[in-house]
Design an enzyme around this catalytic site. Sequence first.
Site, PDB file in Angstrom:
ATOM      1  N   GLU A 144       0.810  -1.230   0.000  1.00 27.79           N
ATOM      2  CA  GLU A 144       0.000   0.000   0.000  1.00 27.79           C
ATOM      3  C   GLU A 144       0.839   1.273   0.000  1.00 27.79           C
ATOM      4  O   GLU A 144       0.859   2.027   0.983  1.00 27.79           O
ATOM      5  CB  GLU A 144      -0.975   0.012   1.183  1.00 27.79           C
ATOM      6  CG  GLU A 144      -2.091  -0.989   1.031  1.00 27.79           C
ATOM      7  CD  GLU A 144      -3.230  -0.788   2.044  1.00 27.79           C
ATOM      8  OE1 GLU A 144      -3.027  -0.097   3.047  1.00 27.79           O
ATOM      9  OE2 GLU A 144      -4.309  -1.326   1.804  1.00 27.79           O
ATOM     10  N   GLU A 315      -6.726  -7.640  -0.596  1.00 35.16           N
ATOM     11  CA  GLU A 315      -7.226  -7.692   0.785  1.00 35.16           C
ATOM     12  C   GLU A 315      -8.713  -7.354   0.763  1.00 35.16           C
ATOM     13  O   GLU A 315      -9.096  -6.267   0.336  1.00 35.16           O
ATOM     14  CB  GLU A 315      -6.499  -6.671   1.666  1.00 35.16           C
ATOM     15  CG  GLU A 315      -5.000  -6.885   1.746  1.00 35.16           C
ATOM     16  CD  GLU A 315      -4.299  -5.860   2.639  1.00 35.16           C
ATOM     17  OE1 GLU A 315      -4.995  -5.108   3.353  1.00 35.16           O
ATOM     18  OE2 GLU A 315      -3.060  -5.817   2.606  1.00 35.16           O
TER      19      GLU A 315
HETATM   20  C1  GAL Z   1      -4.522  -2.447   4.913  1.00 34.09           C
HETATM   21  C2  GAL Z   1      -3.104  -2.973   5.055  1.00 34.09           C
HETATM   22  C3  GAL Z   1      -3.051  -4.238   5.890  1.00 34.09           C
HETATM   23  C4  GAL Z   1      -3.893  -4.083   7.114  1.00 34.09           C
HETATM   24  C5  GAL Z   1      -5.298  -3.753   6.708  1.00 34.09           C
HETATM   25  C6  GAL Z   1      -6.254  -3.642   7.869  1.00 34.09           C
HETATM   26  O1  GAL Z   1      -4.508  -1.083   4.705  1.00 34.09           O
HETATM   27  O2  GAL Z   1      -2.532  -3.245   3.805  1.00 34.09           O
HETATM   28  O3  GAL Z   1      -1.713  -4.501   6.241  1.00 34.09           O
HETATM   29  O4  GAL Z   1      -3.363  -3.068   7.915  1.00 34.09           O
HETATM   30  O5  GAL Z   1      -5.305  -2.532   6.032  1.00 34.09           O
HETATM   31  O6  GAL Z   1      -7.555  -3.338   7.420  1.00 34.09           O
END
Ligand code: GAL
Length: 633
Positions: A144, A315
């Site tokens: 990110e 994610e």
């Molecule tokens: C994203 C990040 C992850 C985790 C996640 C939690 O922004 O890439 O590592 O922190 O959020 O929602």
Amino acid sequence: MKRALGVCYYPEHWPEAQWSDDAARMAQAGIGWVRIGEFAWARMEPAPGTFDWGWLDRAIATLGAAGLQVVLGTPTATPPRWMIDRHPDMLAVDAQGRPRKFGSRRHYCFSHLGYREESRRITRLMAERYGANPHVAAWQTDNEYACHDTVLSYSDAARAGFRDWLAQKYQSPGALNRAWGNVFWSMDYADWAQIDLPNLTVTEPNPSHSLDFRRYSSDAVVAFNRIQTDEIRKYSSAPIAHNYMGRVTDFDHFAVGADLDIASWDSYPLGFLSDRIEADDPFKARFLRQGHPDNQAFHHDLYRAVGRGRWWIMEQQPGPVNWAPFNPAPLPGMCRLWAWEAFAHGAEVVSYFRWRQAPFAQEQMHAGLLRPDSAPAPALAEVTQVARELAAMPDVGTARGDVAIVFDYESAWAWDVQPQGRDFEFFRLAFAAYRACRRAGLNVDIIPPDTADLAPWPVVLAPGLMTLSAPLRAALAAYRGIALIGPRSDTKTADLAIPVPLGPNIPGLDVTVSLAESLPPIADEPLAGGGRFLSWFEHLEGSAPVLERTIGGRPAIMGGAHLRYLAGWPDDATFDRLVRGLAAQAGLVTHDLPEGLRIRDSATHRFVFNYAPEPLVWQGVTIPAAGVHWQPL
Ligand code: GAL
């Protein structure tokens, strides 16, 4: 191609004895991909030059033995503590001049050349070791970019890099002075070494200075990322991705994406609704547990463009997150709906964050597919259901959009630097146009600002483009569909100055913006045809026919059969009317969808998603809350 599911896993968080059971349960749930490694630098290299790869070797072997394919992340978002002793000046510096310290993550400045070399070194070591590993089937660079506001850094390294970047761009301080207009307020520079970063000035810095700093900072992200892709490609032929974010315009994702094989993004629908999307309270209450019905789709379509067709969700929210102001749980069914929506927009993989909720540290309140005690969390059953459905279904393919919307990161920076009205934000404008298309049931493609051929799309929307690239200007001039350009499009030069002749300067469209006004929320500009402009209104001149007027008689839209200029920022009802009108003229079918119902056509199926908290009826079919319906086209 078979679409697949994935999960994010942190073997370093769990006893090794647990790994094989975890892997077996993932495979049993129908998960095919597992992303690991992206924050584990301190476990790979506990002290400078002292490596421990054994655990990672065994983790990859264990996951691979269960039939899982691994996405291996480079760990450069979390340099270990010893790295700061080695490079004390590698920390990013905020606009107030304060270093952003160790103790969380992303504590580095993209411009720091020493850290870039460290990043190259760890990436090369990983690529050498795992580049030919049969289980490592994809890579992720860093994690990110831009998260926690980390693109802009006002460090010494950034200042040195910026001066060098300016020298290459302008060749002489005189050329820079002319481009920026530094005669104004006696801001002329005689030497590159006199040029500072555009922070801590008495009042606003020169907007051209700020815009160039935004460009430089974006280029620094591109350069940082390219070091990693160059190293990985020397040792591996597996595709490389990065996991982008929602509503982040701080760097040019198209430029980073040019060095990658796959775009992926991290989709947290409930966190975004709470934190990053403007909507009134009744709307936020209605969609509290489902997310904004257009936000996910917008980013799917954006990242499909960034990935030149290849994109994933790296994610996916599985339950409450920890980081938004409020963190509700998804309505039962949403973890399935979000996955199918992504597949309908062409995702190759939907990967959930994370496998098991961590009982310790910053994200202990963030759900996973398993609870901290390893019992299934609610999302696991939905994931398993999606896996079964995917296995039973032929590939759905990706359809061409009905409407194209041009998305331009530079314009986002330009209007950040010079909003002129507090509410003027590029993303918000592009998203408003997108939402109107979605409410009409249209398939949208988001396209980059250097698109050279618009022929595939019957309708093109080009709101808020600071200037037009040469290919896009030529493509518009040759376009035979209907393009609605504006508001605030092609009214600046690339230096963020006002062009003479005044813009827009599009061959075949005799329209000129003679004056621009921004409006506070208490004011609007009502239109004779219904609806109103909010926030922004441009006065238009020229010989092109006036197609719509304001109630006060000023032109609201001018142009002809193919090219039209829109003078203001339409409210939602007006955007609906305009988009539906354009679609009808272009021969596209639109739909009247109940609030919360959305449709998307894949190459083979029409998908219908119910984001509403109650059942809705679609052409005689009742779709439950959080339900998905599909039928062959
Ligand atoms: C994203 C990040 C992850 C985790 C996640 C939690 O922004 O890439 O590592 O922190 O959020 O929602």
